[in-house]
Structure formats: structure tokens, C-alpha cells
Design a protein around this motif. Structure first.
Motif, PDB file in Angstrom:
ATOM      1  N   UNK A 142     -19.900  24.681  -7.900  1.00  0.00           N
ATOM      2  CA  UNK A 142     -19.488  24.865  -6.509  1.00  0.00           C
ATOM      3  C   UNK A 142     -20.531  24.309  -5.549  1.00  0.00           C
ATOM      4  N   UNK A 143     -21.784  24.653  -5.772  1.00  0.00           N
ATOM      5  CA  UNK A 143     -22.813  24.181  -4.839  1.00  0.00           C
ATOM      6  C   UNK A 143     -22.975  22.670  -4.969  1.00  0.00           C
ATOM      7  N   UNK A 144     -22.813  22.156  -6.199  1.00  0.00           N
ATOM      8  CA  UNK A 144     -22.944  20.706  -6.377  1.00  0.00           C
ATOM      9  C   UNK A 144     -21.826  19.977  -5.635  1.00  0.00           C
ATOM     10  N   UNK A 145     -20.600  20.531  -5.702  1.00  0.00           N
ATOM     11  CA  UNK A 145     -19.477  19.873  -5.031  1.00  0.00           C
ATOM     12  C   UNK A 145     -19.637  19.948  -3.518  1.00  0.00           C
ATOM     13  N   UNK A 146     -20.068  21.107  -3.026  1.00  0.00           N
ATOM     14  CA  UNK A 146     -20.232  21.244  -1.578  1.00  0.00           C
ATOM     15  C   UNK A 146     -21.349  20.326  -1.080  1.00  0.00           C
ATOM     16  N   UNK A 152     -32.402  19.164  -4.209  1.00  0.00           N
ATOM     17  CA  UNK A 152     -32.559  20.176  -3.149  1.00  0.00           C
ATOM     18  C   UNK A 152     -32.059  19.664  -1.796  1.00  0.00           C
ATOM     19  N   UNK A 153     -32.086  18.340  -1.594  1.00  0.00           N
ATOM     20  CA  UNK A 153     -31.627  17.875  -0.282  1.00  0.00           C
ATOM     21  C   UNK A 153     -30.154  18.212  -0.098  1.00  0.00           C
ATOM     22  N   UNK A 154     -29.296  17.843  -1.047  1.00  0.00           N
ATOM     23  CA  UNK A 154     -27.878  18.130  -0.808  1.00  0.00           C
ATOM     24  C   UNK A 154     -27.531  19.583  -1.080  1.00  0.00           C
ATOM     25  N   UNK A 174     -23.982  29.609  -1.353  1.00  0.00           N
ATOM     26  CA  UNK A 174     -25.443  29.568  -1.393  1.00  0.00           C
ATOM     27  C   UNK A 174     -26.005  30.770  -2.145  1.00  0.00           C
ATOM     28  N   UNK A 175     -25.459  31.944  -1.842  1.00  0.00           N
ATOM     29  CA  UNK A 175     -25.983  33.162  -2.465  1.00  0.00           C
ATOM     30  C   UNK A 175     -25.741  33.141  -3.975  1.00  0.00           C
ATOM     31  N   UNK A 176     -24.502  32.738  -4.361  1.00  0.00           N
ATOM     32  CA  UNK A 176     -24.190  32.799  -5.796  1.00  0.00           C
ATOM     33  C   UNK A 176     -24.865  31.693  -6.609  1.00  0.00           C
ATOM     34  N   UNK A 177     -25.329  30.658  -5.931  1.00  0.00           N
ATOM     35  CA  UNK A 177     -25.989  29.604  -6.715  1.00  0.00           C
ATOM     36  C   UNK A 177     -27.448  29.966  -6.902  1.00  0.00           C
TER      37      UNK A 177
END
Ligand code: PFF
Length: 448
Positions: free
Chosen positions: A218-222, A383-385, A445-448
Motif C-alpha cells: 500500500x505505501x509503495x503504491x501510494x 524514503x523519498x516516495x 503511513x501508520x500501518x507501514x
């Protein structure tokens, strides 16, 4: 600086070209396919598409509204729109993002130049068909000198365009190359489709396996969506600040987000069938495109010629994105630190060269430039994205939703009531900006 002193885009077409130029770049052709490969294929793509239209499109409008209403760089726009508050500090996040992104972006831009040189030297002609392109990419990208030289060339080319200023440089430059890149990717998509075993690539791209989804996906896709659309770090604030009040924000945002998505999907459709056909590992990370493309070129009629044009247009797409990154820093230095444009560009070149060098050297086999097992290159890329842009986007939606308020947002979206857009659409976008997007981004953000 008064309104008439500020640079602006020459035409509506120019605005769209420049925004698409910023959005479409290495993020679509280099990063998207390898993120798809690392995150399990179709399920990642579906989530990416959902995020792009449900979250990134509203974030795009929000950044645009801040830029055009604030008529300033990221820090200055927050300061003007919320005087006396601390919101402007959020603008500094954009400067951190510029450092991080430009350093690995310039390295990859340098790789693109090296591959252009190789294609001119006919290294991707039919005669090279037996070459192990994986090994040659690894040998080159982990080298000590060559990648640095190519990276520096990329940095200097980008700087030269930025020195020319908004209209002469950015706008004129982007107008021709995007259509060329589009046509060439289509050619590659068609060639890939006829490779033996291409079907496995399509299953990978279009048959989702939802068991592969984790909070990481999820965080990677966002993050990928924000990266690809140049969001969360003030680039669209700057470009928005150069746009006339009569321009239609929703229209420009929709066109940019849609075209960016099309470019990314096409790139994946060009790469993935070839990955499976030539037995390349889909999850091998940042080298994926550079390893796979040469196999396609060497296996197609006129492959050397297509390679030359492909790398030229890829590089121009990369430069038109990099200039928007540099412009974030340069406009900040000009407007907040009173530097001349030339000095600002000089500072930007120096930082880009230093951090780019560190990123590139971190890829050497025994490099000490690693943090927690990740090379600086991978660390900055990740970390940038995943974090900096995502937090930047969160601040942007919170600012527009809770500080700028609805009436001002609607005023900007309709250019003071002169543009007719369906009111419900503007309202839906506003409520996504105010409630849905912040909650979604925070949760991820929280779950990643
Ligand atoms: N959107 C660019 C790409 O996809 O290559 C990269 C980028 C440009 C990210 C500008 C962020 C930015 F502000």
C-alpha cells in the motif's frame, strides 16, 4: 516580487505540456515497472490506479490551488496563504525531498545517457543478441568512474535548461518530446507482445493475486503514485504559481494525472512481457528496465534505430521532470534567499553532483555507503516516495482542507466563478481533500 515580475507559462498548451513533462519521466518508465515487479504485479497495479484517481488527483488539485493562489514557491505560498502561522515550515520538507530525489534521479538519468551512447555505438543491434545484458548493466552501474561522469552530464544538461528560465527553457523543450516518447513506447509495446512467452507477462500484469498485498504494497503504491505525478513536494505548487488565473485547474490536473497513468501502464506493458520472455527476474529492482530493454531492441527489426530514439526521448522526459525538481529549489533560493537565478542554479548543481556521487558510489560492491543494509541509492529512493512525499502530500491536503477552507477552494477551482465545472465534482474533490485523503494517507503511513 509583483505578479507581473514573476515568470509565467506562455500558453495553456504550454502549461499542460510542462505539467505532463514534470509528471512523465523516469518514474513512469524506470520506476513503475520495477515497483510492479517488486510488489507482485497486477494487485499492485490495481491499487496504484485506485490511489492515483481517488487520492493523487485531489492532491494534485490541492497543490495547484496553493500554487496559483499563493503565487510563490512552496515556503512562500504557505506563508502568504497562512500569514503568521507555522505552516510555511512544511515547505522546507520540499527542499529535503528535492535533495533526496535529485540525487538518485541524476544517477539514473546518467544511466540513460550511457545507454544512449551505447545505442549509437550499435551495441543493441541484432548482432549483439547473445550478450548478457544483466551482467553488463551490473558491471557498469557498480563502477567507480563511468556512472559518475554520465551523472554529471545529466546534471549539467538539466541546469542549462533551468538557466534559460520558464518559458524559453521548460516550455519550449517539453513540447516536442512527449509525443515522440509516447509513439516509441507504443512501438515497444507492440514488439513485446509478439515475443515468445509474452503471455506470462500479461498474466503477471493483469491477473491480480490479492494474497500478495501487504501494508508495504500500500505505501509503495501510494508513494509511487505521488512520485510519478510529482506530488507532495511543491513542484506543482511552483508550476501552479506560473499559471494564469483563467486556466481550468480541474482540467489540467485531470489531463496530467491521466496521461501520466497511461505512460506508466504502457511502460509496464512494454517491459513485463519481455521480462518473462527473456527470463529476467521481475523483482530485481532498479536495473529492471535497463536489463530488459536491450533484449527487446536486439530482437526487433531496426532495433538499433528505435533504441537511439527511445533513449533520446526517455532522457528528455527525465530532464523535463528533473527541471521541475530543480525549479523547486531554485525558486526557493531566488524568492526566499534573494539569490540570482544563476547562483541558485549553481548551488543546485553542486548539491546534486555531491549527493548524486554518494548515491552512485553506494552501489559499488564493497561500498561503506549503506544504512541498515540498504545502499544510499535505495534508501533515498525508498524514503523519498514512501515517507517524504507522502507526509508532504498529507500536509498539503490538511492545509487546503482545514486552513484555506471551502469557499476559497471553490473560488480557485472555478477561477472566481468564471469557469463552469459541475459543482458536485468540485465538492467531492474538496471533501476528499479535507477528510478522505488525510485519513487514508495517515492510516497507510501508520500501518507501514
Ligand atoms: N514525476 C517524475 C517522474 O515520474 O519521473 C519525478 C518527479 C518530478 C518527482 C518532480 C517529484 C517532483 F517534484
Amino acid at each position: 516580487m509583483t505578479e507581473s515580475d514573476r515568470s509565467s507559462f506562455g500558453s495553456r498548451f504550454g502549461v499542460i505540456v510542462a505539467m505532463v513533462g514534470s509528471a512523465v519521466g523516469l518514474g513512469n518508465i524506470w520506476r513503475f515497472p520495477y515497483m510492479v515487479g517488486e510488489n507482485g504485479g497486477a494487485a499492485f497495479i490495481l491499487i496504484y490506479l485506485a490511489f492515483s484517481f481517488l487520492i493523487s488527483l485531489p492532491v494534485f488539485c490541492a497543490e495547484f490551488v496553493i500554487g496559483r493562489r499563493g503565487r510563490s514557491n512552496a515556503v512562500g505560498a504557505f506563508r502568504k496563504l497562512a500569514p503568521g502561522s507555522k505552516w510555511y515550515l512544511g515547505g522546507f520538507l520540499s527542499i529535503i525531498a528535492v535533495f533526496l530525489i535529485l540525487s538518485f534521479y541524476s544517477v539514473v538519468g546518467g544511466w540513460g545517457i550511457k545507454y544512449l551512447v551505447d545505442s549509437v555505438a550499435l551495441k543493441f543491434s541484432a548482432g549483439a543478441a547473445g550478450t548478457d545484458f544483466g551482467a553488463s548493466f551490473a558491471a557498469f552501474s557498480t563502477g567507480k568512474v563511468a556512472p559518475l561522469v554520465y551523472m554529471l552530464i545529466f546534471v549539467l544538461v538539466t541546469a542549462a535548461v533551468v538557466v534559460l528560465g520558464v518559458q524559453k527553457g521548460i516550455e519550449r523543450f517539453s513540447k516536442w518530446m512527449m509525443p515522440l516518447l509516447f509513439v516509441l513506447i507504443l512501438v515497444l509495446v507492440v514488439r513485446s507482445a509478439f515475443l515468445p512467452g509474452a503471455g506470462a507477462g500479461y498474466s503477471y500484469l493483469f491477473r491480480p493475486d490479492f494474497s500478495k498485498i501487504t501494508s508495504e504494497t500500500l505505501i509503495a503504491a501510494l508513494g509511487q503514485s505521488f512520485f510519478s505525478m510529482s506530488l507532495g513536494m511543491g513542484a506543482i505548487i511552483i508550476y501552479g504559481s506560473y499559471v494564469k488565473r483563467s486556466d481550468n485547474i480541474l482540467n489540467h490536473s485531470l489531463i496530467t494525472v491521466s496521461l501520466d497513468t497511461v505512460f506508466a501502464l504502457l511502460a509496464a506493458c512494454a517491459i513485463m512481457p519481455a521480462v518473462f520472455s527473456f527470463g529476467v527476474q521481475p523483482n530485481q529492482g532498479p536495473g529492471l528496465v535497463f536489463v530488459t530493454l536491450p533484449y527487446i531492441f536486439t530482437n526487433m527489426p531496426l532495433g538499433s534505430l528505435v533504441a537511439v530514439f527511445f533513449f533520446i526521448s526517455l532522457l528528455l522526459a527525465a530532464v523535463s521532470s528533473a527541471i521541475s525538481l530543480v525549479e523547486v529549489m531554485v525558486s526557493f533560493l531566488i524568492e526566499e534567499c534573494r539569490c540570482s537565478r544563476k547562483l541558485a542554479v549553481g548551488i543546485s548543481i553542486a548539491t546534486q553532483a555531491i549527493f548524486g556521487t554518494l548515491c552512485s558510489l553506494s552501489l559499488m560492491p564493497d561500498s561503506p555507503l549503506k544504512v541498515g543494509g540498504l545502499t544510499l541509492f535505495d534508501l533515498f529512493d525508498k524514503i523519498s516516495s514512501d515517507y517524504v512525499l507522502t507526509i508532504g502530500a498529507l500536509l498539503i491536503v490538511l492545509f487546503v482542507g482545514w486552513k484555506i477552507k471551502k469557499a476559497n477552494f471553490m473560488d480557485e477551482m472555478t477561477s472566481g466563478g468564471t469557469i463552469r465545472i459541475p459543482k458536485w465534482i468540485a465538492l467531492v474533490i474538496f471533501w476528499i481533500i479535507k477528510v478522505v485523503a488525510p485519513l487514508a494517507i495517515l492510516t497507510i503511513l501508520i500501518f507501514s
